[in-house]
Write an enzyme that holds these catalytic residues in place. Sequence first.
Site, PDB file in Angstrom:
ATOM      1  CG  ASP A  46      22.435  34.252 -18.562  1.00  0.00           C
ATOM      2  OD1 ASP A  46      22.922  34.305 -19.765  1.00  0.00           O
ATOM      3  OD2 ASP A  46      22.578  34.051 -17.799  1.00  0.00           O
ATOM      4  CE1 TYR A  51      22.695  29.467 -13.260  1.00  0.00           C
ATOM      5  CE2 TYR A  51      21.167  30.993 -14.691  1.00  0.00           C
ATOM      6  CZ  TYR A  51      22.554  30.759 -13.896  1.00  0.00           C
ATOM      7  OH  TYR A  51      23.523  32.100 -14.320  1.00  0.00           O
ATOM      8  CE  LYS A  76      25.397  31.362 -17.771  1.00  0.00           C
ATOM      9  NZ  LYS A  76      24.394  31.693 -17.193  1.00  0.00           N
ATOM     10  CG  HIS A 109      28.133  28.233 -15.564  1.00  0.00           C
ATOM     11  ND1 HIS A 109      26.722  27.992 -15.551  1.00  0.00           N
ATOM     12  CD2 HIS A 109      28.281  28.866 -14.893  1.00  0.00           C
ATOM     13  CE1 HIS A 109      26.135  28.439 -14.465  1.00  0.00           C
ATOM     14  NE2 HIS A 109      27.221  29.803 -14.211  1.00  0.00           N
TER      15      HIS A 109
HETATM   16  P1  NAD Z   1      21.237  40.543  -9.919  1.00  0.00           P
HETATM   17  O1  NAD Z   1      22.890  41.642 -10.524  1.00  0.00           O
HETATM   18  O2  NAD Z   1      20.993  40.733 -11.395  1.00  0.00           O
HETATM   19  O3  NAD Z   1      20.815  41.357  -8.178  1.00  0.00           O
HETATM   20  C1  NAD Z   1      19.330  40.219  -8.817  1.00  0.00           C
HETATM   21  C2  NAD Z   1      18.628  40.824  -6.919  1.00  0.00           C
HETATM   22  O4  NAD Z   1      18.873  42.437  -7.001  1.00  0.00           O
HETATM   23  C3  NAD Z   1      17.037  39.940  -7.352  1.00  0.00           C
HETATM   24  O5  NAD Z   1      16.902  39.356  -6.673  1.00  0.00           O
HETATM   25  C4  NAD Z   1      16.742  41.106  -6.318  1.00  0.00           C
HETATM   26  O6  NAD Z   1      16.640  41.204  -5.780  1.00  0.00           O
HETATM   27  C5  NAD Z   1      17.549  42.545  -6.534  1.00  0.00           C
HETATM   28  N1  NAD Z   1      16.954  43.314  -7.697  1.00  0.00           N
HETATM   29  C6  NAD Z   1      16.367  43.034  -9.141  1.00  0.00           C
HETATM   30  N2  NAD Z   1      16.106  44.323  -9.648  1.00  0.00           N
HETATM   31  C7  NAD Z   1      15.930  45.293  -8.654  1.00  0.00           C
HETATM   32  C8  NAD Z   1      15.069  46.248  -8.208  1.00  0.00           C
HETATM   33  N3  NAD Z   1      14.923  47.011 -10.393  1.00  0.00           N
HETATM   34  N4  NAD Z   1      15.715  46.625  -7.574  1.00  0.00           N
HETATM   35  C9  NAD Z   1      16.089  46.716  -6.333  1.00  0.00           C
HETATM   36  N5  NAD Z   1      15.923  45.078  -6.174  1.00  0.00           N
HETATM   37  C10 NAD Z   1      16.856  44.575  -7.518  1.00  0.00           C
HETATM   38  O7  NAD Z   1      22.318  39.031  -9.813  1.00  0.00           O
HETATM   39  P2  NAD Z   1      22.499  37.867 -10.631  1.00  0.00           P
HETATM   40  O8  NAD Z   1      20.984  37.339 -10.431  1.00  0.00           O
HETATM   41  O9  NAD Z   1      23.535  37.383  -9.354  1.00  0.00           O
HETATM   42  O10 NAD Z   1      22.727  37.736 -11.794  1.00  0.00           O
HETATM   43  C11 NAD Z   1      21.927  37.921 -12.944  1.00  0.00           C
HETATM   44  C12 NAD Z   1      21.544  37.015 -14.239  1.00  0.00           C
HETATM   45  O11 NAD Z   1      23.646  37.103 -14.707  1.00  0.00           O
HETATM   46  C13 NAD Z   1      21.318  35.531 -13.678  1.00  0.00           C
HETATM   47  O12 NAD Z   1      20.086  35.896 -12.902  1.00  0.00           O
HETATM   48  C14 NAD Z   1      22.065  34.643 -13.654  1.00  0.00           C
HETATM   49  O13 NAD Z   1      22.091  34.624 -14.852  1.00  0.00           O
HETATM   50  C15 NAD Z   1      23.366  35.523 -14.504  1.00  0.00           C
HETATM   51  N6  NAD Z   1      24.220  35.030 -13.970  1.00  0.00           N
HETATM   52  C16 NAD Z   1      25.689  34.557 -14.251  1.00  0.00           C
HETATM   53  C17 NAD Z   1      25.999  33.754 -13.345  1.00  0.00           C
HETATM   54  C18 NAD Z   1      27.796  33.002 -14.246  1.00  0.00           C
HETATM   55  O14 NAD Z   1      28.628  32.267 -13.485  1.00  0.00           O
HETATM   56  N7  NAD Z   1      28.048  32.476 -15.867  1.00  0.00           N
HETATM   57  C19 NAD Z   1      26.876  33.731 -12.249  1.00  0.00           C
HETATM   58  C20 NAD Z   1      25.841  34.399 -11.723  1.00  0.00           C
HETATM   59  C21 NAD Z   1      24.679  35.343 -12.095  1.00  0.00           C
END
Ligand code: NAD
Length: 275
Positions: A46, A51, A76, A109
Amino acid sequence: MANIPTLTLNDGHRIPQLGLGVWQTPAEQTARVVATAFELGYRHIDTATIYGNEAGVGQAVKASGLARRELFITTKLWNDDQGYDAALKALDASLAQLQLDYVDLYLIHWPRPGRGLFVDSWKALVQAQKDGKVRSIGVSNFRAQDIDRIVEASGVTPAVNQIELHPLLQQSELRAYGSAHGIVTESWSPLAQGGELLADPLLREIASRHGKSSAQVILRWHVQLGLVVFPKSVTPARIAENMAIFDFELDPAEMAAIATLDAGKRLGPDPATLD
Ligand code: NAD
């Protein structure tokens, strides 16, 4: 696709229920991180134009030697590119960055309802799907009323709505709306960005019962609700950990206990006001 289950979208295409998110993955690290994920068995990535790392995703796809049909790549349309012509142009630019003929899923998005452009943008996505540049089309951060508007204007229901969703913001109304309309809900920030939620005592207790981590319990909760998740990590051990969620099951009492963590707590912007 390894042992990752798939869901069937309303257009007949299948989506792996778990992928890797690459928001905030630095551009220069993206090809390596995505390659690691592919080696571990991930097939769904994704990304988004904003990004700034579509090129890295494309490099990893190319280097993987995996058949294109085995992969599921989402990108997106960024806010500045909304509108019919601009959206088509932006998709072409994304395909060039990704070095792909098509993406599996293209999303608007954010609706930016105050701008009044998302209906025209949606019509462009419908055309792009007809042109074969994208297999499935969907939206992100749309409210029910926004989705109603695009369906009314085009007759085409989005395949997915990607929204902020985690135990602190469980989005029961939008999930129910999605189920009622055949729209798969994707959870962004599924781990609540890895913050204090991972230390929650209830999640820790459930995790220790299953010999899993809190992160794995949360991801499993999403999957059992029928949601699509793509946790972000650049750390190989965590990328592997986040995939190891298909060998245990949360029982109804555990699912109900996690439901009590809902606090209506947003970490990101409110889609109604983000302009
Ligand atoms: P997330 O909830 O996936 O959290 C990611 C963070 O959690 C990492 O940076 C790391 O610090 C921690 N983490 C990951 N795996 C872990 C583990 N096993 N143990 C402990 N800590 C861990 O947050 P995110 O990156 O905001 O969201 C995931 C994805 O969603 C993004 O990469 C993106 O692709 C998507 N996203 C989309 C939008 C949108 O507006 N459409 C907005 C935000 C994110």
